[in-house]
Design an enzyme around this catalytic site. Structure first.
Site, PDB file in Angstrom:
ATOM      1  N   SER A 134       0.827  -1.209   0.000  1.00 32.87           N
ATOM      2  CA  SER A 134       0.000   0.000   0.000  1.00 32.87           C
ATOM      3  C   SER A 134       0.860   1.257   0.000  1.00 32.87           C
ATOM      4  O   SER A 134       1.957   1.276   0.576  1.00 32.87           O
ATOM      5  CB  SER A 134      -0.881   0.021   1.256  1.00 32.87           C
ATOM      6  N   TYR A 147      -1.867  -0.440  10.226  1.00 32.71           N
ATOM      7  CA  TYR A 147      -2.086  -0.875   8.839  1.00 32.71           C
ATOM      8  C   TYR A 147      -0.797  -0.684   8.025  1.00 32.71           C
ATOM      9  O   TYR A 147      -0.324  -1.609   7.354  1.00 32.71           O
ATOM     10  CB  TYR A 147      -3.239  -0.081   8.232  1.00 32.71           C
TER      11      TYR A 147
END
Ligand code: NDP
Length: 238
Positions: A134, A147
């Protein structure tokens, strides 16, 4: 490569589903895993794929998914470790269950994919690990600490695997930016947080097909070409 065999985790929606559809359209034999059986079966039916209900938190599930690919097609060329969950919240939330879930799915799940596929790749003398990470790990912002940490852990292990891999194995880390998928809704956050995230996603998010094309590019390069990192984000993303 003639009709590669590709396992995709998290193939019941979003980027995984888009990747399954794009690769299948190009003649790739895809083998799909996720937890929601109905959604998974629908994607499998549309792509002519085989599928198996898979929870990547369970090592035996991911091993069985890879076994299914080998039993069905006689080999495995690529594993796309795509399954993921995102909880966006400050560390002060102390929501350790959410932290655990992100570690278990986003990091441990990828390790389970590596553990399942690597012996097959070694036996064949060739293979390709594609990990979906990501841009959250590239531009660290408040609320995404855990995350981003899980995604950067996977970035780290991708590079280590690449160095350990030797000449037969390719390793690619794909970093999507904001992409229109079910990721925000699936987080199970309170309605206001989901609505905020969804609004941002709808405003600037790019279609999941954009990420699918990046994955397909890495897979489609000749075996001697190892595409290491791809970052695909909305032009409007800061
Ligand atoms: P979606 O929520 O649409 O897709 C996530 C997929 O992961 C679903 O198929 C879901 O299926 C699956 N999944 C979740 N938990 C598990 C589990 N325990 N076992 C197996 N499968 C699981 O979101 P995206 O398509 O956006 O997410 C795909 C990847 O892209 C994730 O790794 C995410 O972190 C990453 N990403 C997404 C971005 C975005 O803006 N959308 C940006 C950067 C990265 P099921 O619930 O059926 O198990």
């Amino acid at each position: 490569m003639d009709q590669p065999v590709v396992v995709i985790t998290g193939a019941s929606s979003g980027i995984g589903e888009a990747t399954a559809r794009l690769l299948a359209d190009r003649g790739t034999r895809v083998v799909l895993g996720a937890r929601r059986a109905e959604r998974l079966d629908a994607v499998a039916a549309a792509t002519g794929a085989v599928a198996r209900v898979t929870d990547v938190r369970r090592r035996e599930d991911v091993a069985a998914l890879v076994d299914l690919a080998v039993e069905t097609h006689g080999r495995l060329d690529v594993i796309v470790n795509n399954a993921g969950v995102a909880h966006v919240e400050p560390l002060d939330s102390l929501d350790v269950d959410h932290w655990d879930e992100m570690i278990d799915v986003n990091l441990r799940g990828v390790l389970h994919g590596v553990a399942a596929a690597l012996p097959v790749f070694r036996r064949q003398g060739a293979g390709h690990v594609v990990n979906v990470v990501s841009t959250s790990g590239l531009r660290i912002v408040p609320g995404q600490a855990v995350y981003a940490a899980t995604k950067n852990a996977v970035r780290t292990l991708s590079e280590a695997l690449r160095q350990e891999a030797g000449p037969g194995l390719r390793v690619t880390a794909v970093s999507p930016g904001m992409t229109v998928t079910e990721l925000v809704a699936a987080s199970g956050a309170d309605p206001e947080t989901v609505a905020q995230g969804q609004t941002r996603m709808d405003e600037i998010g790019i279609p999941a097909e954009a990420i699918a094309r990046a994955i397909a590019f890495a897979i489609g390069e000749p075996a001697a070409v190892d595409v290491g990192e791809i970052v695909v984000r909305p032009t409007a993303q800061g």
